[in-house]
Write an enzyme that holds these catalytic residues in place. Sequence first.
Site: not given
Ligand code: IPM
Ligand code: MN
Length: 367
Positions: A141, A189, A221, A245, A249
């Site tokens: 990032y 990894k 993985d 990240d 999710d």
């Molecule tokens: C998160 C989001 C952010 C990230 C984006 C919006 C920059 O996906 O907070 O998980 O990738 O960190």
């Molecule tokens: Mn995210």
Amino acid sequence: MKLQITVLPGDGIGPEVTSHAVAVLKATAEVCGYDFSFQTHAIGGAALEQHGTPLPQRALAACLDSDAVLLGAVGSPKFDDVVGEKRPEAGLLALRQALGGYANLRPVRAYDAVLDCSPLREDMIRGTDILFVRELLGGLYFGQPRALEEDGRSAHNTMRYSVDEVERVAHIAFREAHRRKNHVTSIDKANVLETSQLWRRTVTQVGRLYRDVKLDHVYVDSFAMQLMLTPSRYDVVLTENLFGDILSDEAAVISGSLGMLGSATIGGKVGLYEPVHGSAPDIAGRGLANPLGAIETAAMLLQYSAGLPEEAARVSASVSRVLQRGLVTKDMAGRRLRSISSTETIGQAGVQSVSDLLQMNMAYHAV
Ligand code: IPM
Ligand code: MN
């Protein structure tokens, strides 16, 4: 107890869910007699439209001058063609960097009342309670150099970590594990990446200082699969920025919806609190957004910036209570029959529940 909070509703569903997090904080202040003040600023696409930049100076100054920052979400397909520093997401990354919080805490729970809302089998997810500790200021990032070449024919990003960056976030993970089940799973990894080899070695060294915490290392993985197969085996999961990240999710599937997850970013000058979900522009303004992730985010603000663990626990409990009453937004439809409620209804039920639980708590302390 005085607290100055900067609110950055942002884009898409950001404003509608953030309003309920603010209402929860106001209810907490009212019931417990605290003095919370709020100042709102635009960020992301909203700021780009109003001020020509996704992170206006005044908004940033307000954030740096406050005790905590509560953010909704940033991003909109309207700005898909915008590149570089003007992107809404770039505003968020610049804010994260300026506030300095390097540890992003993302709790993921399987709530008993809504186990059927996950596509995963109920017996597999029951009891799951994971805290992701995601490194937030390093890795791909922020690594330099990075560029999309001018001819548009190639691009590169840099994954870079220093021992210091790994150590500081590892300490947070072990400390959190102390307050939980004394188990840290570190993700990497290391079979391929040098950054991961440094990560693994450094986390192992930090781990020696926390003798009572069990430490495991798992390849990313393999973990992505284990997380779906045996999620209840994990306690604290420590990851670098991009892995965290992605995995958080994925983990949202356990809670039933991405809309359920809140987060806290700590370790910097000012704590930053944001739900894990994005701006979801497709459902914005339609009363469909799930405000419970934002309410959980408010709970984390009370825990980490206000130093009010009891109040934080009541706010978290109110989320479970709303679900126990069978109240859900559309994203949590599930296999059991439930009627679907609007953002407003769920948010108000959350606020009411927070007031009730805090009042009970106050009455208990008074006797
Ligand atoms: C998160 C989001 C952010 C990230 C984006 C919006 C920059 O996906 O907070 O998980 O990738 O960190
Ligand atoms: Mn995210």
